[in-house]
Design a protein around this motif. Structure first.
Motif, PDB file in Angstrom:
ATOM      1  N   ARG A  74      17.776 -50.367  15.176  1.00  0.00           N
ATOM      2  CA  ARG A  74      17.318 -50.947  13.910  1.00  0.00           C
ATOM      3  C   ARG A  74      15.810 -50.875  13.709  1.00  0.00           C
ATOM      4  O   ARG A  74      15.188 -51.770  13.157  1.00  0.00           O
ATOM      5  CB  ARG A  74      17.818 -52.382  13.748  1.00  0.00           C
ATOM      6  CG  ARG A  74      19.320 -52.414  13.530  1.00  0.00           C
ATOM      7  CD  ARG A  74      19.773 -53.771  13.038  1.00  0.00           C
ATOM      8  NE  ARG A  74      21.153 -53.689  12.652  1.00  0.00           N
ATOM      9  CZ  ARG A  74      21.601 -53.782  11.403  1.00  0.00           C
ATOM     10  NH1 ARG A  74      20.767 -53.943  10.431  1.00  0.00           N
ATOM     11  NH2 ARG A  74      22.876 -53.691  11.144  1.00  0.00           N
TER      12      ARG A  74
ATOM     13  N   LEU B 117      20.480 -50.725   6.004  1.00  0.00           N
ATOM     14  CA  LEU B 117      21.361 -51.325   7.012  1.00  0.00           C
ATOM     15  C   LEU B 117      21.710 -52.769   6.675  1.00  0.00           C
ATOM     16  O   LEU B 117      22.730 -53.279   7.116  1.00  0.00           O
ATOM     17  CB  LEU B 117      20.715 -51.254   8.399  1.00  0.00           C
ATOM     18  CG  LEU B 117      20.749 -49.879   9.046  1.00  0.00           C
ATOM     19  CD1 LEU B 117      19.869 -49.857  10.285  1.00  0.00           C
ATOM     20  CD2 LEU B 117      22.170 -49.484   9.399  1.00  0.00           C
ATOM     21  N   ASP B 118      20.872 -53.420   5.892  1.00  0.00           N
ATOM     22  CA  ASP B 118      21.125 -54.813   5.492  1.00  0.00           C
ATOM     23  C   ASP B 118      21.507 -54.926   4.020  1.00  0.00           C
ATOM     24  O   ASP B 118      21.361 -55.990   3.420  1.00  0.00           O
ATOM     25  CB  ASP B 118      19.887 -55.663   5.791  1.00  0.00           C
ATOM     26  CG  ASP B 118      19.579 -55.713   7.272  1.00  0.00           C
ATOM     27  OD1 ASP B 118      20.531 -55.854   8.065  1.00  0.00           O
ATOM     28  OD2 ASP B 118      18.393 -55.604   7.640  1.00  0.00           O
TER      29      ASP B 118
ATOM     30  N   LEU C 155      16.274 -47.701   6.671  1.00  0.00           N
ATOM     31  CA  LEU C 155      16.337 -48.881   7.536  1.00  0.00           C
ATOM     32  C   LEU C 155      16.727 -50.121   6.731  1.00  0.00           C
ATOM     33  O   LEU C 155      17.558 -50.919   7.163  1.00  0.00           O
ATOM     34  CB  LEU C 155      14.987 -49.082   8.224  1.00  0.00           C
ATOM     35  CG  LEU C 155      14.907 -50.125   9.301  1.00  0.00           C
ATOM     36  CD1 LEU C 155      15.878 -49.827  10.432  1.00  0.00           C
ATOM     37  CD2 LEU C 155      13.490 -50.217   9.845  1.00  0.00           C
TER      38      LEU C 155
END
Length: 120
Positions: A8, A110-111, A107
């Motif tokens: 992450r 991912l959330d 990145l």
């Protein structure tokens, strides 16, 4: 060199190989054929040759759940930010983005989802 997301975060990986073997699987490969040879494999790279080919998702799920692979599982090939949340759900923990993809945006992807309908 393509950007790499691992653990992450965006990383710059040296060209040297990790300790142990690296195994690369193509979409048509059968993970059962390599299941007995996973001992000592430091990383498995699963190829996504084009955007619409989702067989790598199934390979990742099988490697993690059925065959118990616990090492690095890296998605390589035609990887875009839109794929990342779903790839992480099936067991990928490293993503080699295609050239031109912004690693910081990827990145953040991912959330992108806080709730899922399906169980992990």
């Amino acid at each position: 060199m393509a950007a790499l997301i691992k653990e992450r975060r965006v990383v710059r990986e040296p060209q040297s190989s990790p300790e142990g073997r690296i195994l690369r699987l193509e979409p048509a490969d059968d993970p059962a054929a390599v299941a007995g040879a996973l001992e000592g494999v430091a990383r498995i790279e699963v190829s996504f040759p084009k955007f619409g080919d989702g067989r790598g998702f199934s390979l990742a799920r099988l490697l993690r759940q059925r065959y118990g692979y616990a090492g690095e599982l890296r998605a390589v090939g035609h990887i875009t930010r839109d794929h990342l949340p779903f790839m992480a759900r099936v067991g990928f923990d490293a993503f080699e983005l295609r050239d031109g993809e912004d690693p910081e945006e990827a990145l953040a992807a991912l959330d992108a989802f806080s709730t899922w309908y399906q169980k992990p």
